[in-house]
Design a protein around this motif. Structure first.
Motif, PDB file in Angstrom:
ATOM      1  N   SER A   1       7.507  60.920 -58.578  1.00  0.00           N
ATOM      2  CA  SER A   1       7.748  60.526 -57.199  1.00  0.00           C
ATOM      3  C   SER A   1       7.345  61.670 -56.271  1.00  0.00           C
ATOM      4  CB  SER A   1       9.218  60.194 -56.995  1.00  0.00           C
ATOM      5  OG  SER A   1       9.991  61.370 -57.075  1.00  0.00           O
TER       6      SER A   1
ATOM      7  N   LEU B   1       9.174  62.984 -54.128  1.00  0.00           N
ATOM      8  CA  LEU B   1      10.271  63.957 -54.137  1.00  0.00           C
ATOM      9  C   LEU B   1      10.152  64.893 -55.333  1.00  0.00           C
ATOM     10  CD1 LEU B   1      13.029  64.589 -52.613  1.00  0.00           C
ATOM     11  CD2 LEU B   1      14.080  63.517 -54.594  1.00  0.00           C
ATOM     12  N   GLU B   2       9.883  64.327 -56.499  1.00  0.00           N
ATOM     13  CA  GLU B   2       9.803  65.176 -57.695  1.00  0.00           C
ATOM     14  C   GLU B   2       8.604  66.112 -57.651  1.00  0.00           C
ATOM     15  OE1 GLU B   2      11.699  64.665 -61.737  1.00  0.00           O
ATOM     16  OE2 GLU B   2      10.739  62.717 -61.421  1.00  0.00           O
TER      17      GLU B   2
ATOM     18  N   ASN C   1      16.576  68.956 -55.106  1.00  0.00           N
ATOM     19  CA  ASN C   1      16.214  67.758 -54.349  1.00  0.00           C
ATOM     20  C   ASN C   1      16.407  67.946 -52.846  1.00  0.00           C
ATOM     21  OD1 ASN C   1      15.497  66.496 -56.686  1.00  0.00           O
ATOM     22  ND2 ASN C   1      17.395  65.329 -56.896  1.00  0.00           N
TER      23      ASN C   1
ATOM     24  N   LEU D   1      13.471  67.539 -50.217  1.00  0.00           N
ATOM     25  CA  LEU D   1      13.551  66.543 -49.158  1.00  0.00           C
ATOM     26  C   LEU D   1      13.285  67.171 -47.794  1.00  0.00           C
ATOM     27  CD1 LEU D   1      14.108  63.558 -48.860  1.00  0.00           C
ATOM     28  CD2 LEU D   1      16.481  64.131 -48.336  1.00  0.00           C
TER      29      LEU D   1
ATOM     30  N   GLU E   1      10.560  66.049 -45.160  1.00  0.00           N
ATOM     31  CA  GLU E   1      10.871  65.727 -43.767  1.00  0.00           C
ATOM     32  C   GLU E   1       9.916  66.448 -42.820  1.00  0.00           C
ATOM     33  OE1 GLU E   1      15.031  66.561 -43.667  1.00  0.00           O
ATOM     34  OE2 GLU E   1      15.567  64.460 -44.016  1.00  0.00           O
TER      35      GLU E   1
ATOM     36  N   ALA F   1       9.584  61.765 -45.720  1.00  0.00           N
ATOM     37  CA  ALA F   1      10.882  61.595 -46.381  1.00  0.00           C
ATOM     38  C   ALA F   1      11.147  60.145 -46.756  1.00  0.00           C
ATOM     39  CB  ALA F   1      11.996  62.125 -45.481  1.00  0.00           C
ATOM     40  N   ALA F   2      10.672  59.221 -45.937  1.00  0.00           N
ATOM     41  CA  ALA F   2      10.927  57.815 -46.215  1.00  0.00           C
ATOM     42  C   ALA F   2      10.207  57.345 -47.473  1.00  0.00           C
ATOM     43  CB  ALA F   2      10.508  56.957 -45.023  1.00  0.00           C
TER      44      ALA F   2
ATOM     45  N   ALA G   1      10.000  59.182 -50.217  1.00  0.00           N
ATOM     46  CA  ALA G   1      10.387  60.169 -51.232  1.00  0.00           C
ATOM     47  C   ALA G   1      10.342  59.629 -52.661  1.00  0.00           C
ATOM     48  CB  ALA G   1      11.784  60.711 -50.927  1.00  0.00           C
ATOM     49  N   ASP G   2      10.754  58.379 -52.850  1.00  0.00           N
ATOM     50  CA  ASP G   2      10.833  57.905 -54.231  1.00  0.00           C
ATOM     51  C   ASP G   2       9.631  57.067 -54.663  1.00  0.00           C
ATOM     52  OD1 ASP G   2      11.470  55.836 -52.643  1.00  0.00           O
ATOM     53  OD2 ASP G   2      13.247  55.179 -53.758  1.00  0.00           O
TER      54      ASP G   2
ATOM     55  N   PRO H   1       6.031  56.742 -56.317  1.00  0.00           N
ATOM     56  CA  PRO H   1       5.189  57.573 -57.184  1.00  0.00           C
ATOM     57  C   PRO H   1       4.000  58.121 -56.400  1.00  0.00           C
ATOM     58  CG  PRO H   1       5.704  55.490 -58.249  1.00  0.00           C
ATOM     59  CD  PRO H   1       6.219  55.381 -56.844  1.00  0.00           C
TER      60      PRO H   1
ATOM     61  N   MET I   1      17.498  54.882 -41.903  1.00  0.00           N
ATOM     62  CA  MET I   1      16.467  55.812 -42.379  1.00  0.00           C
ATOM     63  C   MET I   1      17.078  56.934 -43.186  1.00  0.00           C
ATOM     64  SD  MET I   1      13.164  57.137 -41.829  1.00  0.00           S
ATOM     65  CE  MET I   1      12.401  58.714 -41.801  1.00  0.00           C
TER      66      MET I   1
ATOM     67  N   ASP J   1      18.339  55.694 -46.365  1.00  0.00           N
ATOM     68  CA  ASP J   1      17.246  55.547 -47.334  1.00  0.00           C
ATOM     69  C   ASP J   1      17.002  56.850 -48.063  1.00  0.00           C
ATOM     70  OD1 ASP J   1      16.907  53.033 -46.499  1.00  0.00           O
ATOM     71  OD2 ASP J   1      14.975  53.341 -45.489  1.00  0.00           O
ATOM     72  N   ILE J   2      17.000  57.906 -47.255  1.00  0.00           N
ATOM     73  CA  ILE J   2      16.675  59.208 -47.814  1.00  0.00           C
ATOM     74  C   ILE J   2      17.748  59.648 -48.788  1.00  0.00           C
ATOM     75  CG2 ILE J   2      16.312  61.628 -47.245  1.00  0.00           C
ATOM     76  CD1 ILE J   2      15.353  60.533 -44.447  1.00  0.00           C
TER      77      ILE J   2
ATOM     78  N   ALA K   1      17.253  57.918 -51.831  1.00  0.00           N
ATOM     79  CA  ALA K   1      16.117  58.431 -52.589  1.00  0.00           C
ATOM     80  C   ALA K   1      16.493  59.668 -53.384  1.00  0.00           C
ATOM     81  CB  ALA K   1      14.961  58.757 -51.638  1.00  0.00           C
ATOM     82  N   VAL K   2      17.339  60.489 -52.814  1.00  0.00           N
ATOM     83  CA  VAL K   2      17.725  61.716 -53.508  1.00  0.00           C
ATOM     84  C   VAL K   2      18.606  61.399 -54.704  1.00  0.00           C
ATOM     85  CG1 VAL K   2      18.940  63.898 -53.304  1.00  0.00           C
ATOM     86  CG2 VAL K   2      17.523  63.073 -51.440  1.00  0.00           C
TER      87      VAL K   2
ATOM     88  N   THR L   1      18.737  58.523 -56.439  1.00  0.00           N
ATOM     89  CA  THR L   1      18.134  57.746 -57.519  1.00  0.00           C
ATOM     90  C   THR L   1      16.710  58.188 -57.770  1.00  0.00           C
ATOM     91  OG1 THR L   1      17.497  56.110 -55.907  1.00  0.00           O
ATOM     92  CG2 THR L   1      19.491  55.659 -57.161  1.00  0.00           C
ATOM     93  N   PRO L   2      16.541  59.116 -58.696  1.00  0.00           N
ATOM     94  CA  PRO L   2      15.187  59.541 -59.032  1.00  0.00           C
ATOM     95  C   PRO L   2      14.406  58.392 -59.660  1.00  0.00           C
ATOM     96  CG  PRO L   2      16.781  60.451 -60.578  1.00  0.00           C
ATOM     97  CD  PRO L   2      17.551  59.780 -59.507  1.00  0.00           C
ATOM     98  N   LEU L   3      13.092  58.555 -59.670  1.00  0.00           N
ATOM     99  CA  LEU L   3      12.203  57.491 -60.075  1.00  0.00           C
ATOM    100  C   LEU L   3      12.520  56.965 -61.469  1.00  0.00           C
ATOM    101  CD1 LEU L   3       9.856  56.053 -58.877  1.00  0.00           C
ATOM    102  CD2 LEU L   3       8.358  57.583 -60.118  1.00  0.00           C
TER     103      LEU L   3
ATOM    104  N   ARG M   1      10.692  68.522 -67.664  1.00  0.00           N
ATOM    105  CA  ARG M   1      10.052  67.995 -66.461  1.00  0.00           C
ATOM    106  C   ARG M   1       8.751  68.758 -66.179  1.00  0.00           C
ATOM    107  NH1 ARG M   1      12.770  67.049 -60.615  1.00  0.00           N
ATOM    108  NH2 ARG M   1      13.144  69.285 -60.517  1.00  0.00           N
TER     109      ARG M   1
END
Ligand SMILES: Nc1ncnc2c1ncn2[C@@H]1O[C@H](COP(=O)(O)OP(=O)(O)OP(=O)(O)O)[C@@H](O)[C@H]1O
Ligand SMILES: [Mg+2]
Lengths: 250, 329
Positions: free
Chosen positions: A96, A98-99, A126, A130, A134, A139-140, A142-143, A145, B1, B4-5, B8-9, B11-13, B202
């Motif tokens: 992702s 984020l990752e 994380n 993030l 941002e 940021a929107a 982030a998840d 891939p 918004m 959402d963020i 996202a933090v 729940t990782p992919l 990772r």
């Protein structure tokens, strides 16, 4: 002038008979945005590779924050605070956004030789990741891939990765390349906001962006720096006008 | 918004606790744990010994999956560790050291050392060169084993008995041995699972996808690969120790290059990069081999094409099949 963050002296590189970097010397001062321009094939990307450490130089010395890094491998240069974006976008597609950024945070914070504990759930990593997302307004996403991001988003992601490294120098190889007009304008605004906070060496073909952002411009032609100075001086330089800027400056 | 963020933090992919990702390993381990009970109604010793053999190879396959599936390192010499572990057990036994913990420790240490030295050289190469160099080191180990005339040379070495635990001949009992092997399998599986999700894993996974990018953010790519290679070698060494104890025999044939190839097939057949797939691959491979070799003399004529079909048509191998054919990047 303050002690430069980056200093190249007499840096050279040849591929067989082709001399791609020819005795290049340049500096980037703290907080300075130094643009490197030149026609296709001039050797800009090669020079970035040499500075970042993905290509070894044949001659010359590269100094970074008072250290000689000429012989250091790429990852050690990165750890010293040298962050780069690639001309051809380079992200980890299956991870992702984020990752991708969290990996950059992980690389500089603590050891990566930890064999227990879920890295994807490390809140500290994380949160910093993030924050970088941002900064680049991603940021929107982030998840998502990284492989599924749009081209412009990938370019922004590369910037976020670089920022997450808390770099002392940003090496940006055509960060706007291939993006649409809108995205490219956003990226210019973003670069303008980073200007002054980081030392930046920017390779870019978009002359409007370069002349509006740069504190200093160096012109590379056939691997040689033919002119270097303030934007107005470079714009007026007859060699540059003749050899490179052509009608664009006319 | 910002909700959402936050989401996202949190729940990782790749959620590590995806129920479906958990279901397959749970079923597999439950089946393995219950197998002896089912076997009690039939040919117990045959089933126990086949089951233990399958699990021993599953351990080796899991360790290969760690570097092949998660590190994109196609090692064609992985059977060497099976052999080194087995010889560590056999040689210690021949020298009068019976203890299983010492034997297993020596097997793991010797394999780790071999992995460290050969890995240091191999990891600098990529692609086909890596395959060839690991193959070459594997063959080197094979020839060294053949030349150990003191320990049976090419005839191999018969062990006086199985290793002892706390001075007791506990492993002599096939049912105990079966559960010891199962415990080792579960331990190896859980260890690799943890490693893969941790910081180290990772980085390893990201390096598999884009090593240049990872070096550019500060990862010592070769060092991370080398450490993974050593961990894999050590786990495979443990399986070699178990194999020697099961057969009470050690032979250079354990490290023949065909064995390395079979391990690769097990991992690919089961589905690379899932760990549990390596177990399924070992089960499927050895069961097919067992059945087909009873049915016909030239079983490989059928076996080969069958494998090719699975690899070609089932994305993600058997694990992919079980998880509904869907696979995430
Ligand atoms: N690995 C290589 N081997 C041989 N020649 C190379 C190699 N990499 C680059 N070159 C050559 O070196 C020259 C400079 O290439 P480079 O990519 O550095 O140019 P550039 O200034 O970044 O161009 P562009 O503006 O198109 O990105 C080109 O002629 C290119 O063909
Ligand atoms: Mg270029």
């Amino acid at each position: 002038m303050a002690e430069p963050i980056l200093g190249l002296s007499g840096v050279s590189k040849r591929f067989g008979a082709l001399v791609v970097s020819d005795d290049v010397s340049l500096t980037v001062a703290p907080g300075e945005l130094h643009a490197l321009i030149g026609p296709n094939g001039a050797g800009k990307t090669t020079l970035i590779h040499q500075i970042a450490g993905s290509l070894a130089s044949d001659a010359g010395r590269i100094g970074f924050c008072g250290r000689d890094i000429t012989a250091l491998p790429m990852h050690e240069r990165a750890r010293l605070g040298l962050a780069r974006s690639f001309q051809i976008t380079s992200v980890v597609p299956g991870f992702s956004a984020l990752e991708n950024v969290a990996l950059a945070v992980q690389a500089r914070s603590g050891s990566s030789f930890r064999f227990f504990g879920n890295a994807a759930r490390e809140a500290a990593l994380n949160a910093q990741a993030l924050e970088a997302l941002e900064t680049v307004a991603l940021a929107a996403r982030a998840d998502v891939p990284a492989g599924l991001l749009s081209h412009g988003e990938k370019r922004a992601l590369e910037l976020a990765i670089a920022l997450a490294m808390r770099p002392k120098l940003l090496l940006l190889d055509e960060p706007m390349a291939g993006t649409g007009r809108e995205e490219s304008l956003k990226l210019v605004a973003l670069l303008a906001s980073l200007k002054g906070r980081y030392a930046i060496l920017l390779v870019e073909h978009d002359m409007h962006a370069v002349f509006s952002l740069a504190d200093r411009i160096s012109v590379l032609i056939y691997g040689r720096i033919v002119a270097s100075g303030a934007p107005d001086a470079v714009r007026a330089d007859p060699t540059v006008r003749a050899a490179y800027l052509g009608e664009e400056a006319a | 918004m910002s909700a959402d963020i936050a989401q996202a933090v949190r729940t990782p992919l790749r959620r590590p606790l995806d129920p479906r990702a958990l279901a397959v390993p749970l079923v597999v381990f439950a089946a393995l744990a219950l197998l002896p009970a089912a076997a009690a109604f039939g040919a117990t010793s045959y089933v126990l010994s086949l089951g233990a053999r399958v699990m021993i190879f599953a351990i080796a396959a899991i360790s290969l999956d760690l570097i092949l599936g998660y590190g994109a390192m196609v090692s064609f010499g992985h059977a060497a560790y099976l052999g080194i572990g087995a010889y560590a057990a056999g040689i210690l036994m021949a020298e009068g050291v019976d203890d299983a913990l010492l034997g297993a420790g020596a097997a793991i240490a010797a394999s780790g050392l071999f992995a460290l030295v050969t890995g240091y050289v191999s990891i600098r190469t990529k692609g086909v060169a890596f395959i060839m160099i690991t193959l070459a080191f594997g063959q080197m180990a094979y020839f060294v084993a053949n030349s150990l005339s003191e320990y049976g040379g090419s005839d191999g070495l018969t062990m006086a008995s199985r290793s002892t635990l706390l001075g007791l001949k506990l492993l002599k009992n096939d049912l105990t041995f079966y559960y010891v092997v199962l415990a080792c399998l579960a331990g190896s599986y859980l260890l690799c699972r943890a490693v893969v999700a941790a910081r180290f894993g990772r980085a390893l996974r990201a390096i598999r996808e884009n090593p240049v990018r990872m070096a550019a953010v500060g990862y010592d790519v070769e060092r991370i690969r080398l450490v993974a290679y050593v961990i894999a070698g050590m786990i495979a060494g443990l399986s070699g120790f178990l194999l020697a104890n099961q057969t009470e025999f050690v032979s250079p044939a354990y490290m023949a290059w065909q064995r390395s190839g079979e391990l690769i097939v097990m991992v690919i057949l089961g589905g690379m990069g899932s760990l549990v797939g390596a177990i399924l691959g070992a089960v499927a491979f050895l069961m097919l081999e067992e059945t087909l070799s009873h049915l016909m003399e030239h079983w490989k004529v059928v076996f080969g094409p069958l494998l090719v079909l699975v690899v070609l048509f089932v994305r993600g191998g058997l694990t992919g099949l079980l998880a509904g054919g869907k696979r995430h990047g």
